[in-house]
Design a protein around this motif. Structure first.
Motif, PDB file in Angstrom:
ATOM      1  N   PHE A 116       0.708  -1.088   0.092  1.00 19.90           N
ATOM      2  CA  PHE A 116      -0.033   0.093  -0.147  1.00 19.90           C
ATOM      3  C   PHE A 116       0.943   1.279  -0.069  1.00 19.90           C
ATOM      4  O   PHE A 116       2.068   1.140   0.614  1.00 19.90           O
ATOM      5  N   GLN A 117       0.337   2.305  -0.532  1.00 19.23           N
ATOM      6  CA  GLN A 117       0.955   3.765  -0.232  1.00 19.23           C
ATOM      7  C   GLN A 117       0.365   4.589   0.571  1.00 19.23           C
ATOM      8  O   GLN A 117      -1.147   4.668   0.646  1.00 19.23           O
ATOM      9  N   GLY A 118       0.833   5.508   1.370  1.00 21.70           N
ATOM     10  CA  GLY A 118       0.295   6.183   2.563  1.00 21.70           C
ATOM     11  C   GLY A 118       0.259   5.201   3.530  1.00 21.70           C
ATOM     12  O   GLY A 118       0.995   4.289   3.632  1.00 21.70           O
ATOM     13  N   GLY A 119      -0.802   5.282   4.429  1.00 26.02           N
ATOM     14  CA  GLY A 119      -0.880   4.547   5.574  1.00 26.02           C
ATOM     15  C   GLY A 119       0.092   4.360   6.619  1.00 26.02           C
ATOM     16  O   GLY A 119       0.022   3.420   7.484  1.00 26.02           O
ATOM     17  N   ARG A 120       0.845   5.379   6.709  1.00 25.73           N
ATOM     18  CA  ARG A 120       2.073   5.263   7.739  1.00 25.73           C
ATOM     19  C   ARG A 120       1.304   5.686   9.041  1.00 25.73           C
ATOM     20  O   ARG A 120       0.252   6.502   9.298  1.00 25.73           O
ATOM     21  N   PHE A 121       1.993   5.262  10.117  1.00 25.20           N
ATOM     22  CA  PHE A 121       1.396   5.498  11.637  1.00 25.20           C
ATOM     23  C   PHE A 121       2.098   6.868  11.880  1.00 25.20           C
ATOM     24  O   PHE A 121       3.296   6.776  11.917  1.00 25.20           O
ATOM     25  N   VAL A 122       1.399   7.841  12.571  1.00 19.57           N
ATOM     26  CA  VAL A 122       1.965   9.010  12.793  1.00 19.57           C
ATOM     27  C   VAL A 122       1.851   9.591  14.152  1.00 19.57           C
ATOM     28  O   VAL A 122       0.703   9.803  14.663  1.00 19.57           O
TER      29      VAL A 122
END
Length: 310
Positions: free
Chosen positions: A245-251
């Motif tokens: 997936f692209q995006g979806g990082r935990f921030v």
């Protein structure tokens, strides 16, 4: 100097937005009125832009730094932050956080176990799924997203003997216990004082348009405010950033930077659940993201049992 008449100002052909130096091009009295207004308008715009950028930086810092990048970690990552006062009135002296922060580990859960749990999540979620971009499967309560509501996955399992196996739940319990021990060790908590709590669930995120507020996972929140029983939050990632997936990082939305955890299969992150750790998940742009949220409380009254085949 005599103020030029309205008629003379019109004759200059000067337009504040078009040309602030139009007096050089037009004959007649100096267009002092238009020039002054032009400078005023431009000054207001510049000040407004600078103020907007300042407040956006204060509320949502524009700089992102990786707490844990996509590549495998050579050693666990630890980032300590000052504890909030969320725990001051609580009575769980042996368990409530004495220090606060967030940790990331890549070698706690085996890849085989993580991949087994991914297959389990896909099997369960294949029987449902929300209308929006976020679906959940809770093996403790049986809740499964279905359209704009929830159904009981164990009712579905009654007509499908192959949906769950004893091996599924054995691996689930083993992984939960591994994470629980890691949380206890890192935060100096007796492991028997740390209890699994709800909600603990599989999540699937995709790029479908949000239909309800539950689909809008990209808003900053604090777990202890959202789920009152939480003291420690953990996540096990079942898919990998940029591969699946692209995006979806935990921030983590800190005051100075947005600190990111880039998911990879088998990676575990955990943190104290109070307002020292506001966070969100970056909106997906492509693909599907799977993870498990495993939640712990210090309050035995809020504990939940391990799941089992009904």
């Amino acid at each position: 100097m005599k103020k030029p008449s309205r008629e003379n100002r019109k004759q200059t052909g000067c337009s504040c937005w078009g040309d602030c130096t139009c007096s050089e091009k037009a004959k007649g009295p100096e267009p002092w009125y238009s020039f002054r207004n032009c400078v005023t308008h431009i000054s207001i715009i510049i000040i407004s832009v600078l103020m907007a950028r300042f407040w956006l930086h204060v509320i949502y810092p524009s700089s992102f730094v990786a707490l844990a990048g996509k590549d495998p970690l050579d050693a666990p990552v630890w980032h300590e932050v000052p504890c909030s006062n969320d725990y001051e009135e609580e009575v769980f002296l042996e368990c409530k956080p004495k220090r606060c922060g967030r940790a990331v580990m890549d070698n706690l859960v085996s890849r085989d176990d993580a991949e087994h749990l991914l297959r389990l999540a896909k099997r369960g979620l294949s029987h449902g799924g929300s209308n929006g971009g976020a679906s959940i499967l809770d093996l403790h309560s049986g809740a499964l997203s279905m359209g704009d509501k929830f159904v009981n996955i164990f009712k579905i399992a009654e007509t499908d003997d192959s949906l769950f196996t004893e091996e599924d739940f054995r691996i689930y319990r083993r992984v939960k216990d591994q994470i629980r021990q890691a949380v206890a060790d890192k935060f100096d908590v007796p492991v028997d004082k740390l209890h699994l709590t709800k909600p603990t669930f599989f999540s699937r995120m995709d790029t479908k348009k949000a239909q309800t507020k539950h689909d809008e996972y990209w808003h900053v929140h604090v777990d202890k405010e959202t789920y009152g029983s939480f003291h420690y939050t953990s996540l096990l990632y079942l898919t990998t950033y940029k591969n699946d997936f692209q995006g979806g990082r935990f921030v983590f939305a800190d005051k100075d930077y947005n600190r990111t955890v880039e998911p990879r299969v088998g990676r575990v992150s955990f943190f104290t659940s109070g307002s020292e750790n506001p966070h969100f998940v970056e909106r997906l742009r492509e693909g599907v993201r799977y993870a498990i949220t495993v939640s712990f409380t210090c309050d035995p009254a809020k504990a939940i049992a391990d799941p089992k085949i009904k």
